[in-house]
Write an enzyme that holds these catalytic residues in place. Structure first.
Site, short mmCIF file in Angstrom:
data_model
loop_
_atom_site.label_atom_id
_atom_site.label_comp_id
_atom_site.label_asym_id
_atom_site.label_seq_id
_atom_site.Cartn_x
_atom_site.Cartn_y
_atom_site.Cartn_z
N HIS A 175 -2.08 -0.04 13.95
CA HIS A 175 -2.38 -1.35 13.37
C HIS A 175 -2.05 -2.46 14.33
O HIS A 175 -1.12 -2.36 15.13
CB HIS A 175 -1.65 -1.56 12.03
CG HIS A 175 -0.17 -1.30 12.07
ND1 HIS A 175 0.36 -0.02 12.08
CD2 HIS A 175 0.88 -2.15 12.10
CE1 HIS A 175 1.68 -0.10 12.10
NE2 HIS A 175 2.02 -1.39 12.13
N HIS B 5 -1.05 -6.49 14.34
CA HIS B 5 -0.61 -7.65 13.55
C HIS B 5 -1.29 -8.89 14.14
O HIS B 5 -1.21 -9.12 15.36
CB HIS B 5 0.90 -7.87 13.69
CG HIS B 5 1.76 -6.80 13.10
ND1 HIS B 5 2.35 -6.91 11.86
CD2 HIS B 5 2.16 -5.60 13.58
CE1 HIS B 5 3.08 -5.84 11.61
NE2 HIS B 5 2.98 -5.02 12.65
N GLU C 281 7.03 2.12 11.60
CA GLU C 281 7.19 2.34 10.16
C GLU C 281 6.03 3.13 9.56
O GLU C 281 6.24 4.08 8.81
CB GLU C 281 7.32 0.97 9.47
CG GLU C 281 7.74 1.02 8.02
CD GLU C 281 7.56 -0.33 7.33
OE1 GLU C 281 7.02 -0.33 6.23
OE2 GLU C 281 7.94 -1.36 7.91
N ASP D 123 -0.50 -8.75 5.43
CA ASP D 123 0.79 -8.04 5.44
C ASP D 123 1.60 -8.52 4.24
O ASP D 123 1.70 -9.72 3.98
CB ASP D 123 1.54 -8.33 6.77
CG ASP D 123 2.69 -7.38 6.97
OD1 ASP D 123 3.53 -7.24 6.06
OD2 ASP D 123 2.77 -6.77 8.05
N ILE D 124 2.17 -7.58 3.54
CA ILE D 124 2.90 -7.91 2.31
C ILE D 124 4.25 -8.59 2.63
O ILE D 124 4.84 -9.23 1.76
CB ILE D 124 3.08 -6.63 1.43
CG1 ILE D 124 3.19 -6.98 -0.03
CG2 ILE D 124 4.22 -5.76 1.89
CD1 ILE D 124 1.95 -7.50 -0.66
#
Ligand code: 5GP
Length: 128
Positions: free
Chosen positions: A93, A95, A88, A29-30
């Site tokens: 997805h 995490h 978003e 994750d950025i």
């Protein structure tokens, strides 16, 4: 239009890749909450995780499990949290977040600012 995650999978947008197989893709994750914060996504584009068919969903969990093992070994954390939330990006997805306390998984917290070199090093360690 393809989601940002599909464009990452296709290599159109760069990422720090952690793992990949025929069906799934994982990358850092950025905006990480912790060192090693990883996103696991199915290659098929489905917005809502629980709209995935049973095989894809269960396979995704097993794929995530392999990465969680590596994250735990690399960071020495107590546990790896598996979190599904957020609106978003309309591409399912998971995490994976190394955690030592529940505060480590508070998405309201300020995110870490890592350099490209730091991201690369983490991804490299997880790819071993
Ligand atoms: P959510 O939908 O779970 O709220 O947010 C999507 C997650 O994807 C966020 O944690 C965000 O930091 C991450 N993200 C969004 N765009 C990108 C991107 O272009 N690259 C990477 N590596 N992560 C992203």
């Amino acid at each position: 239009m393809a989601t940002i995650f599909s464009r990452i999978i296709a290599g159109e947008i760069p990422c720090y890749k952690v793992a990949e197989n025929e069906q799934y893709f994982a990358f850092l994750d950025i905006n990480p909450l912790a060192v090693g914060h990883t996103l696991v996504v199915p290659k098929c584009e489905t917005d809502y995780l629980f709209d995935l068919d049973d095989n894809t969903l269960s396979g995704m969990t097993l794929f995530a499990k392999q990465i969680a093992g590596k994250l735990k070994e690399m960071t020495g954390c107590k546990k790896v949290a598996m979190v599904v939330l957020g609106l978003e990006v309309p591409h399912a997805h998971i995490h994976l977040i190394p955690m030592n306390s529940e505060n480590d998984v508070d998405f309201r917290k300020e995110k870490l600012k890592l350099t490209p070199e730091e991201f690369s090093k983490i991804a490299e360690q997880l790819n071993r």
